[in-house]
Design a protein around this motif. Structure first.
Motif, short mmCIF file in Angstrom:
data_model
loop_
_atom_site.label_atom_id
_atom_site.label_comp_id
_atom_site.label_asym_id
_atom_site.label_seq_id
_atom_site.Cartn_x
_atom_site.Cartn_y
_atom_site.Cartn_z
N ILE A 505 -4.19 5.55 39.53
CA ILE A 505 -5.02 6.67 40.01
C ILE A 505 -5.04 7.73 38.92
O ILE A 505 -3.99 8.20 38.47
CB ILE A 505 -4.44 7.28 41.30
N ASP A 506 -6.21 8.10 38.48
CA ASP A 506 -6.34 9.15 37.47
C ASP A 506 -5.97 10.48 38.11
O ASP A 506 -6.55 10.87 39.13
CB ASP A 506 -7.78 9.18 36.94
N LYS A 507 -5.01 11.19 37.52
CA LYS A 507 -4.56 12.44 38.13
C LYS A 507 -5.67 13.49 38.20
O LYS A 507 -5.61 14.41 39.01
CB LYS A 507 -3.35 13.00 37.40
N LYS A 508 -6.70 13.34 37.38
CA LYS A 508 -7.83 14.27 37.44
C LYS A 508 -8.56 14.16 38.79
O LYS A 508 -9.22 15.10 39.22
CB LYS A 508 -8.81 14.00 36.30
N ASP A 509 -8.45 12.98 39.42
CA ASP A 509 -9.09 12.81 40.72
C ASP A 509 -8.26 13.40 41.86
O ASP A 509 -8.73 13.47 43.00
CB ASP A 509 -9.31 11.31 41.00
N LEU A 510 -7.02 13.80 41.55
CA LEU A 510 -6.13 14.32 42.59
C LEU A 510 -5.85 15.81 42.45
O LEU A 510 -5.68 16.50 43.46
CB LEU A 510 -4.79 13.57 42.55
N ARG A 511 -5.82 16.30 41.22
CA ARG A 511 -5.42 17.68 40.98
C ARG A 511 -6.47 18.67 41.48
O ARG A 511 -7.63 18.34 41.68
CB ARG A 511 -5.17 17.92 39.49
N MET A 512 -6.02 19.92 41.62
CA MET A 512 -6.88 20.98 42.15
C MET A 512 -7.36 21.90 41.03
O MET A 512 -7.64 23.07 41.25
CB MET A 512 -6.09 21.80 43.17
N ASP A 513 -7.43 21.40 39.82
CA ASP A 513 -7.84 22.24 38.69
C ASP A 513 -9.17 22.91 38.98
O ASP A 513 -10.15 22.26 39.40
CB ASP A 513 -7.95 21.39 37.41
N ASN A 514 -9.19 24.23 38.73
CA ASN A 514 -10.41 25.02 38.96
C ASN A 514 -10.87 24.95 40.42
O ASN A 514 -12.04 25.14 40.72
CB ASN A 514 -11.53 24.57 38.03
N PHE A 515 -9.91 24.63 41.32
CA PHE A 515 -10.21 24.56 42.76
C PHE A 515 -11.37 23.61 43.06
O PHE A 515 -12.27 23.91 43.83
CB PHE A 515 -10.51 25.95 43.33
N LYS A 516 -11.33 22.48 42.39
CA LYS A 516 -12.34 21.46 42.61
C LYS A 516 -12.30 21.00 44.07
O LYS A 516 -11.24 20.81 44.65
CB LYS A 516 -12.07 20.28 41.67
N SER A 517 -13.45 20.81 44.65
CA SER A 517 -13.53 20.42 46.06
C SER A 517 -12.79 19.11 46.30
O SER A 517 -13.00 18.12 45.59
CB SER A 517 -14.99 20.27 46.48
N GLY A 518 -11.91 19.12 47.30
CA GLY A 518 -11.19 17.91 47.66
C GLY A 518 -9.91 17.69 46.90
O GLY A 518 -9.13 16.80 47.24
N GLY A 519 -9.67 18.47 45.84
CA GLY A 519 -8.45 18.29 45.06
C GLY A 519 -7.29 19.03 45.68
O GLY A 519 -7.44 19.93 46.50
N GLY A 520 -6.10 18.63 45.28
CA GLY A 520 -4.90 19.29 45.78
C GLY A 520 -4.45 18.71 47.11
O GLY A 520 -5.17 17.97 47.79
N ALA A 521 -3.23 19.02 47.49
CA ALA A 521 -2.66 18.55 48.75
C ALA A 521 -2.11 19.74 49.52
O ALA A 521 -1.33 20.54 48.99
CB ALA A 521 -1.54 17.54 48.48
N ILE A 522 -2.51 19.87 50.78
CA ILE A 522 -2.03 20.95 51.65
C ILE A 522 -0.67 20.57 52.22
O ILE A 522 -0.47 19.44 52.65
CB ILE A 522 -3.02 21.22 52.80
N ILE A 523 0.26 21.53 52.22
CA ILE A 523 1.54 21.35 52.90
C ILE A 523 1.41 21.95 54.29
O ILE A 523 1.19 23.16 54.44
CB ILE A 523 2.68 22.03 52.13
N ASP A 524 1.55 21.12 55.31
CA ASP A 524 1.24 21.57 56.67
C ASP A 524 2.28 21.07 57.67
O ASP A 524 2.41 19.87 57.89
CB ASP A 524 -0.16 21.08 57.07
N LEU A 525 3.03 22.01 58.26
CA LEU A 525 3.99 21.65 59.30
C LEU A 525 3.34 21.46 60.66
O LEU A 525 3.99 21.04 61.60
CB LEU A 525 5.07 22.74 59.42
N GLY A 526 2.06 21.78 60.76
CA GLY A 526 1.39 21.69 62.04
C GLY A 526 0.79 20.33 62.34
O GLY A 526 0.25 20.12 63.43
N SER A 527 0.87 19.43 61.40
CA SER A 527 0.32 18.09 61.59
C SER A 527 1.43 17.06 61.47
O SER A 527 2.20 17.07 60.51
CB SER A 527 -0.77 17.81 60.56
N SER A 528 1.52 16.16 62.43
CA SER A 528 2.53 15.10 62.35
C SER A 528 2.09 13.99 61.39
O SER A 528 2.93 13.31 60.80
CB SER A 528 2.80 14.51 63.73
N LEU A 529 0.78 13.81 61.22
CA LEU A 529 0.25 12.78 60.32
C LEU A 529 -0.04 13.35 58.94
O LEU A 529 -0.20 14.56 58.78
CB LEU A 529 -1.02 12.18 60.91
N SER A 530 -0.12 12.48 57.96
CA SER A 530 -0.49 12.86 56.59
C SER A 530 -1.78 12.16 56.21
O SER A 530 -2.14 11.11 56.77
CB SER A 530 0.63 12.46 55.61
#
Length: 545
Positions: A505-530
């Protein structure tokens, strides 16, 4: 309410020949009555050990309790003490040797770091205040006008646990008051009282409107007490903050007096051998408080137990880093909405206040707000759907209620959502939002860090499941930059390995650089699923490179 405050009585004398029966060290807990405030100590008295709760006061010399001779007894705050029933009670004595005493002691000597000379005069503890600084800048006060040299009338500062307020001599008070007025300027509106004791008040909220307030330091001979906004100001009404330091002369006080509010968050020790007072700041901002987390294993969801209001209605709320508002279901008036854990009926609580406007509260938050007569109404969406509605209010909350002996922590005038629509509620009654907006719990406490640890999902009462507001330990190496966007916490996922092999997986497709839509991962205690983005999920599902 037990706080992390303790008083230690010690004799540090090096005299090995002193065989006094009273050379005893002991430590006991202090309880805080926050409504006054006053510091209380629990003790038992007499052969039948009647429990008592007495006020701690450095401005008084006698230990006394209510009692009445004979079989009867006067009713005390905590229990009766009937001295006629105690075999250890004795009152057969003469006064001459007991009541005579000198009233003046002053001995100069070396001391420990951040300690100052202790002066005893007229059965009180005094220290020499020499100056006050505001934001690191000394106010123009001649120390000769403050010191107690030669015991001039009105000089010196009296240390007193019996007064919640503090007092300064004219010249010191006027300089401090003017520095505060100049700093706040027009950012807050002054509030004037015709009958109230407070002299300098503003319309606002202590945690919201006094963020970043400069440190004010009291300088003594050899010691300094650095005080923050919680030492100096008090939320006297839900929308009014007042300086808890008054002008001594205008209030009939002869000397400067350091009261309870100024002594908060300090360990203060008295060395009667060396005649020294030591001031040690507690690192209360390092850990604002710690509380247990309970796990609802059927969902799963992480729960925090707390009490709310003057009558301390018990609640069980869900912990959620994906939410920003702290809310519980409630209904105005005598009634109340039934929750999973208990009722909260705000109309029955003297600590509840909802008289406010929305403008300053809802900006830069995920809430949709509207000011109605004397109320700030809101609605909050979860996953794009309106789930809860209600009004914002201030209330008293008590945290740290777990099944061990964890200290409890009281927070007054905390902003929360008094929610009317509770369709979201199932296995809990409310949400404790830890998100990054200004209305979340961590933001209201002006704390820059929080952490949590979930060690055991299968045991709902594991004592190692904890929430900590504030710093807990040294920063570890296994950390990553935190990104805050649209009221959520994000991190940059860069790759996934399967059995030690990196998936392609190319990390460019995962990172949130420049707040690209869909990039980055939210840390959320309110959801039991990932959830993973398409390209990452497909690789994991396939399990190959």
């Amino acid at each position: 309410m037990q706080e992390d405050l303790k008083r230690t009585v010690q004799d540090d004398s090096d005299d090995s020949n002193d065989d006094s029966d009273y050379d005893i060290d002991f430590e006991t807990g202090i309880f805080v009555n926050t409504s006054i405030p006053v510091f209380l100590v629990g003790l038992n008295i007499g052969s039948r050990e009647a429990a008592q709760l007495v006020a701690l006061d450095t401005g008084s010399n006698l230990l006394w309790v209510h009692c009445k001779p004979g079989i009867g007894g006067s009713k005390t705050f905590y229990r009766n003490y009937w001295l006629g029933e105690s075999s250890t009670y004795s009152a057969n004595m003469r006064c001459e040797d007991l009541c005579s005493s000198t009233s003046l002691t002053w001995k100069k000597s070396g001391g420990v770091e951040n300690s100052t000379h202790l002066i005893i005069r007229e059965f009180h503890y005094y220290v020499n205040l020499e100056g006050i600084s505001f934001g690191g800048r000394m106010l123009g006060i001649d120390k000769k006008d403050l010191r107690m040299d030669n015991f001039k009338s009105g000089r010196g500062a009296f240390i007193d646990l019996g007064s919640s307020l503090s007092f300064l001599q004219d010249i010191a008070y006027e300089k401090l008051e003017q520095a505060i007025i100049d700093y706040i300027a027009d950012s807050l509106e002054r509030q004037y009282f015709s009958l109230d004791k407070y002299q300098l008040c503003y319309i606002g909220h202590l945690f919201r409107d006094f963020r970043g307030f400069p440190t004010i330091a009291f300088h003594f001979d050899g010691a300094t007490m650095k005080k923050d906004k919680e030492n100096l100001f008090k939320q006297v009404y839900p929308n009014v903050v007042c300086l808890s330091v008054l002008n001594a002369a205008e209030n009939g006080v002869d000397h400067s007096l350091l009261g309870v509010e100024l002594q908060k968050y300090f360990y203060i020790s008295f060395d009667m051998n060396e005649m020294q007072v030591n001031f040690e700041r507690m690192n209360y901002h390092d850990i604002d408080f710690e509380t247990g987390i309970f796990v609802n294993t059927s969902i799963p969801v992480f729960l925090v137990r707390l009490n709310i209001g003057s009558r301390e209605a018990a609640q069980l709320v869900a912990l959620d880093t994906g939410s920003n508002l702290f809310w519980v279901p409630c209904k105005p008036g005598i009634g109340g909405s039934r929750t999973f854990y208990g009722n909260y009926c705000p109309g029955e609580f003297s600590t509840y206040s909802a008289n406010m406007r929305c403008e300053d509260l809802c900006s830069s938050t995920p809430l949709t707000c509207k000011t109605t007569p004397n109320l700030c109404s809101y609605q909050l969406k979860y996953l794009g759907e309106v789930v809860v509605r209600g009004n914002l209010a201030f209330e008293r909350f008590v945290f740290g209620l777990s099944f061990d002996n964890q200290p409890m922590h009281e927070l007054n005038n905390l902003l929360f959502g008094c929610t009317r629509k509770d369709s979201y509620i199932d296995k809990f009654n409310g949400v404790l939002g830890l998100g990054p907006s200004g209305i979340s719990l961590a933001s209201q406490l002006d704390s820059s860090e929080f952490s949590y640890c979930i060690e055991n999902l299968s045991d709902p009462f594991d004592e190692k499941n904890v929430l900590i507001i504030g710093k807990k330990s040294e920063r570890v190496e296994n950390s990553t930059p935190l990104i805050i966007r649209e009221f959520h916490y994000y991190v940059n996922l860069e790759g996934i390995n399967f059995g030690g092999r990196m998936l392609g997986i190319d990390k460019k497709d995962l990172r949130m650089d420049n707040f690209k839509s869909g990039g980055g991962a939210i840390i959320d205690l309110g959801s039991s699923l990932s959830f993973l983005q398409d390209i990452a999920y497909e690789k994991v599902e396939q399990g190959n490179c």
